[in-house]
Design a protein around this motif. Structure first.
Motif, short mmCIF file in Angstrom:
data_model
loop_
_atom_site.label_atom_id
_atom_site.label_comp_id
_atom_site.label_asym_id
_atom_site.label_seq_id
_atom_site.Cartn_x
_atom_site.Cartn_y
_atom_site.Cartn_z
N ALA A 1 -5.47 23.09 -22.47
CA ALA A 1 -5.96 22.15 -21.45
C ALA A 1 -7.13 21.33 -21.98
O ALA A 1 -7.22 20.12 -21.73
CB ALA A 1 -6.37 22.92 -20.19
N GLN A 2 -8.05 21.98 -22.69
CA GLN A 2 -9.20 21.25 -23.23
C GLN A 2 -8.77 20.17 -24.21
O GLN A 2 -9.30 19.05 -24.19
CB GLN A 2 -10.17 22.24 -23.92
N ASP A 3 -7.81 20.50 -25.05
CA ASP A 3 -7.29 19.49 -26.00
C ASP A 3 -6.65 18.32 -25.24
O ASP A 3 -6.81 17.15 -25.61
CB ASP A 3 -6.27 20.12 -26.94
N CYS A 4 -5.92 18.67 -24.18
CA CYS A 4 -5.24 17.62 -23.41
C CYS A 4 -6.23 16.75 -22.65
O CYS A 4 -6.01 15.54 -22.49
CB CYS A 4 -4.25 18.28 -22.45
N ILE A 5 -7.31 17.35 -22.18
CA ILE A 5 -8.33 16.58 -21.45
C ILE A 5 -8.91 15.49 -22.33
O ILE A 5 -9.18 14.37 -21.88
CB ILE A 5 -9.42 17.53 -20.91
N LEU A 6 -9.07 15.79 -23.61
CA LEU A 6 -9.56 14.77 -24.55
C LEU A 6 -8.60 13.59 -24.66
O LEU A 6 -9.01 12.43 -24.70
CB LEU A 6 -9.78 15.41 -25.94
N ILE A 7 -7.29 13.90 -24.67
CA ILE A 7 -6.28 12.83 -24.73
C ILE A 7 -6.30 12.03 -23.42
O ILE A 7 -6.14 10.81 -23.42
CB ILE A 7 -4.89 13.42 -24.99
N CYS A 8 -6.47 12.73 -22.31
CA CYS A 8 -6.55 12.05 -21.01
C CYS A 8 -7.71 11.05 -20.99
O CYS A 8 -7.57 9.93 -20.50
CB CYS A 8 -6.72 13.06 -19.88
N LYS A 9 -8.85 11.47 -21.51
CA LYS A 9 -10.01 10.57 -21.57
C LYS A 9 -9.72 9.37 -22.45
O LYS A 9 -10.09 8.23 -22.13
CB LYS A 9 -11.23 11.33 -22.10
N GLU A 10 -9.04 9.63 -23.55
CA GLU A 10 -8.71 8.56 -24.49
C GLU A 10 -7.76 7.53 -23.88
O GLU A 10 -7.89 6.33 -24.11
CB GLU A 10 -8.09 9.19 -25.74
N THR A 11 -6.80 7.99 -23.09
CA THR A 11 -5.78 7.10 -22.52
C THR A 11 -6.12 6.63 -21.11
O THR A 11 -5.38 5.83 -20.54
CB THR A 11 -4.41 7.81 -22.49
N GLY A 12 -7.19 7.17 -20.54
CA GLY A 12 -7.55 6.77 -19.18
C GLY A 12 -6.69 7.42 -18.11
O GLY A 12 -6.61 6.91 -16.98
N GLY B 1 0.12 34.93 -18.24
CA GLY B 1 -1.12 35.70 -18.38
C GLY B 1 -1.92 35.37 -19.62
O GLY B 1 -2.89 36.07 -19.93
N HIS B 2 -1.59 34.28 -20.32
CA HIS B 2 -2.32 33.90 -21.53
C HIS B 2 -3.38 32.85 -21.17
O HIS B 2 -3.27 31.67 -21.52
CB HIS B 2 -1.35 33.34 -22.58
N SER B 3 -4.41 33.29 -20.49
CA SER B 3 -5.39 32.36 -19.94
C SER B 3 -6.21 31.66 -21.03
O SER B 3 -6.55 30.48 -20.90
CB SER B 3 -6.33 33.08 -18.97
N GLN B 4 -6.53 32.37 -22.11
CA GLN B 4 -7.32 31.75 -23.18
C GLN B 4 -6.54 30.63 -23.86
O GLN B 4 -7.08 29.55 -24.11
CB GLN B 4 -7.73 32.81 -24.21
N GLU B 5 -5.27 30.88 -24.15
CA GLU B 5 -4.44 29.83 -24.76
C GLU B 5 -4.29 28.65 -23.81
O GLU B 5 -4.30 27.49 -24.24
CB GLU B 5 -3.06 30.39 -25.10
N ALA B 6 -4.12 28.94 -22.52
CA ALA B 6 -3.99 27.87 -21.53
C ALA B 6 -5.24 27.02 -21.49
O ALA B 6 -5.17 25.78 -21.44
CB ALA B 6 -3.71 28.47 -20.15
N ALA B 7 -6.41 27.67 -21.52
CA ALA B 7 -7.67 26.93 -21.49
C ALA B 7 -7.83 26.05 -22.73
O ALA B 7 -8.27 24.90 -22.64
CB ALA B 7 -8.84 27.91 -21.39
N SER B 8 -7.44 26.59 -23.89
CA SER B 8 -7.54 25.82 -25.13
C SER B 8 -6.63 24.60 -25.10
O SER B 8 -7.04 23.49 -25.46
CB SER B 8 -7.18 26.73 -26.31
#
Length: 778
Positions: free
Chosen positions: A304-315, A295-302
């Motif tokens: 995920a956003q950090d991870c999305i940046l790494i995903c973009k960096e690594t393709g 139920g910690h949706s805000q932490e999950a969103a944060s």
């Protein structure tokens, strides 16, 4: 350059796949230059295994096929045929691969290459087992070949090959025999791993043990094995660590969610320190799932956003899109429909541009369709699902197409387009069958059953649900199996009513009705029994099955037993705050209480049901309860008369008609709570007819007047040859029509009146023949 091949194989054993590939390619070129075709083939086999270890299966298969086609006949060709077989697992048609590995086996036998003959036998077994429990004969044959290969390895004292065969046999034994058999094979494999001092193999075996212990319901042992496997992979710095951590966390979440979260955070900190970004992405995805479940949706969103940046960096496009889809789903569940749509749209475009995996695209599709549904726009949702279906068809993605068709079927069912819904679900079922997706095929079969339920074809609904149940039972998907049993029980009861089962008839029901009733009762009780032994709780489904059991018992005139089930169902629904389902159970209890002459309790049950329906603002349910409360027996209990009345036999509301709970004959489980009687306008039908000297025209006019009252329609708009179910009559108002006609026309009409005599003309003929028969009898 002979030294390079064993060095490459050693790297392969340590999961250093990239280095192993480089070494093996170098060795292959050296052997080829020296004219050593067999040495080159051995090196190229290591290349194929390295590519497979890196997840580059398509590339591995293409490489193996190219080298096989260029190889000369003999041992070199046979070895590469085995590599083609190993790379073919899970990819398209395997007919050629099977033929090739069989030919390779004969070559090895002729050349006396016993170890390679055993390896070919193992590769053949893997191909035969590739369909899993979707092909039980293939699974049995593959298991037999794997055991033969293992025996050859034992004779050769080749412990590595023996371990490879045992590893293949673990899941096959579990699927074809039992979880206990899988554990026995895994224990034998663990002994070999310990003897070889192979920590990678030991961790892999512990993961297998964990999975099969979880299947058996031994949660503590499963968690212990998973934790030990994860610790070994962690110490080895293996790329398998994130997968092992996922298995451990999934086991911990139901019992110790805080520890599950802590393990994810600690692992992430260590991976960031190492700079292992690919592993960091996988563990962050796992952490997001954990946070959302907590139920910690805000932490999950944060996170995920950090991870999305790494995903973009690594393709890592697929991982990025998967995170976006998961966040979109969370937004949707929180009621933020517009943001969910935008996020899912972006994920879909990202996946489409990257030609990414079909599973992620199908997930994005489902979120977008669900967003349209939450916007209360079913037509747009259906149009969107059809767009996705066409997209997957053009892309050649059969599974994606089937998933889109299944979503179309669900929407068409909601829109009461039963023919289209059945066709869509059936087509999805056929595709899943061809694609060997047994679980999804069973899902489609169950949906076909639900559509047929709503359509009123109860016999066919039973058949489809029973076939789905068989598949779920083989797959050990208990909740889905129980859901099938519920559908079977409900439809069998309705079938029994249609075949002549009733409450008021003292004569035995026809054989077909008795058989259907027995199936209804046995299915409900089988579902309840399964729920008792399962490790998970499904209280709503439990309550629904209790009601299904009660309705079968009521038809069998076992009213006290039915009330016991209903008491438990009411408590279940009350705990869940499922007020509509609780009200439905109370009305069913009301029927049984009347039969037992417990009219005061029946009135209390009906009153309570009425209050619950009012609380839920369920106008149709409220009307059903009011109809019950207007029955003379109930009114007598609440309005004491000034003049004592002579004792009389209890009158059972519904005893001569379909019981209350079966008045929703066309309602599937998810719609049952909302289905109900259509409110009739209270108008007078005029004086009752004297049937002793009445003309057919007068009877027809009277019937037309009664129909107009029940359907709240002008008399001139009702045509004598039009089926009344097409003129606005529902399954519930059909009962009210039958009661009113019996009263006004002074004759006892069958409870299946509207179904057997659908038009006013048909009903007029029935009334005339009934009166004539009664006159002759008198």
């Amino acid at each position: 350059m002979e030294w390079r091949r064993p060095q490459a194989e050693a790297l392969l054993g340590c999961e250093r796949y990239g280095e192993a590939e480089t070494e093996a390619r170098t060795a292959a070129e050296s052997f080829r230059s020296a004219g050593d075709a067999i040495g080159a083939a051995d090196a190229m086999r290591v290349v194929v295994k390295s590519l497979l270890g890196q997840g580059r299966r398509d590339e591995a298969l293409a490489f193996a096929m190219k080298e096989r086609d260029e190889a000369e006949k003999g041992l070199a060709l046979a070895k590469l045929q085995v590599s083609v077989a190993e790379a073919s697992l899970g990819i398209g048609s395997q007919t050629q691969a099977v033929a090739g590995v069989k030919e390779a086996r004969r070559t090895f036998a002729d050349k006396g290459a016993a170890a390679m003959e055993a390896a070919a036998l193992r590769a053949l077994a893997a191909l035969e087992m590739d369909r899993g429990d979707a092909d039980l004969p293939g699974l049995e044959l593959g298991l037999r070949h794997a055991e033969e290969a293992k025996q050859r390895a034992v004779e050769l004292n080749n412990r590595r090959l023996e371990a490879a065969c045992l590893l293949l046999m673990v899941d096959a034994a579990g699927l074809h025999k039992s979880a206990e058999d899988a554990l026995l094979v895994a224990e034998e494999l663990l002994d070999v791993a310990l003897e070889l001092k192979d920590k990678h193999l030991e961790a892999c075996t512990l993961s297998k043990l964990s999975a099969w212990n979880r299947k058996l319901g031994d949660r503590d042992r499963s968690i212990s094995d998973a934790e030990e496997a994860w610790e070994i992979y962690r110490d080895l710095e293996s790329p398998q660590e994130p997968q092992a951590l996922r298995a451990l966390v999934e086991g911990l979440l139901p019992v110790d969610p805080r520890r599950a979260r802590r393990l994810c955070n600690e692992t992430l900190a260590r991976l960031r320190e190492k700079g292992d970004k690919l592993a960091e992405i996988e563990v962050t995805r796992l952490l997001v799932e954990v946070l959302l479940r907590l139920g910690h949706s805000q932490e999950a969103a944060s996170a995920a956003q950090d991870c999305i940046l790494i995903c973009k960096e690594t393709g890592a496009t697929a991982a990025q899109a998967a995170l976006m889809v998961r966040l979109a789903r969370a937004r949707l569940q929180a009621g933020d429909v517009e943001k969910a749509k935008v996020m899912a749209e972006n994920a879909w475009e990202l996946l489409d541009d990257a030609k990414a995996a079909r599973d992620e695209k199908a997930d994005a599709m489902e979120v977008l369709c669900d967003a349209q549904i939450q916007s209360a726009d079913l037509e747009d949702a259906l149009a969107r699902a059809n767009e996705f279906r066409n997209h997957f068809a053009v892309a050649g993605d059969a599974r994606g197409q089937a998933k889109a068709m299944l979503r179309c079927a669900q929407l068409q069912l909601e829109m009461t387009d039963y023919e289209a819904a059945f066709q869509s679900a059936q087509k999805a079922c056929n595709i899943y069958h061809q694609e060997r997706q047994k679980s999804e095929e069973a899902d489609a079969r169950l949906l076909c059953g639900k559509v047929l339920w709503r359509k009123g074809d109860h016999k066919a609904a039973v058949n489809w649900a029973e076939r789905a149940r068989t598949a779920y039972r083989e797959l050990e998907q208990t909740e889905d199996e129980v859901a099938c049993l519920y559908v079977v029980s409900e439809n069998a009861a309705r079938l029994a009513a249609r075949e002549g089962a009733s409450l008021e008839n003292p004569e035995p029901a026809p054989r077909s009705a008795r058989d259907a009733l027995e199936k209804s009762l046995k299915s409900a009780e089988a579902g309840l029994k399964l729920l008792k032994v399962t490790t998970s709780a499904f209280p709503e489904l439990h309550g629904q099955l209790l009601c299904a059991r009660a309705q079968a018992l009521t038809f069998k005139h076992l009213f006290s037993e039915a009330l016991v089930s209903l008491d438990e169902a009411v408590l279940r629904f009350r705990e869940l705050e499922e007020y509509e389902l609780e009200a439905n159970a109370l009305l069913l209890a009301c029927d049984n209480l009347f039969v037992l002459n417990r009219t005061k309790e029946a009135g209390e049950a009906a009153e309570e049901a009425l209050m619950l329906y009012q609380h839920c603002q369920d106008l149709e349910g409220e009307q059903r309860a009011r109809v019950m409360l207007k029955h003379p027996s109930l009114m007598a209990t609440s309005r004491p008369s000034a003049t004592p009345m002579a004792p009389m036999a209890p009158t059972v509301p519904g005893a001569d008609v379909t019981p209350v709970w079966l008045q929703q004959a066309d309602a599937a489980p998810e719609e049952a709570a909302a289905a109900g009687a259509t409110k009739a306008v209270q108008r007078s039908a005029g004086p009752a007819l004297d049937m002793s000297a009445v003309t057919p025209e007068a009877v027809k006019a009277k019937v037309r007047d009664i129909v107009a009252i029940v359907t709240d329609t002008d008399v001139e708009d009702i045509h004598a040859e039009t089926p009344l179910m097409e003129a606005g009559l529902t399954s519930n108002t059909a009962i009210y029509l039958r009661d009113m006609m019996s009263k006004e026309l002074g004759t006892n009409l069958p409870m299946t009146l509207v179904f057997d005599y659908p038009t006013i003309t048909d009903m007029t003929d029935l009334v005339q023949s009934t009166v004539a028969a009664q006159a002759i009898k008198n």
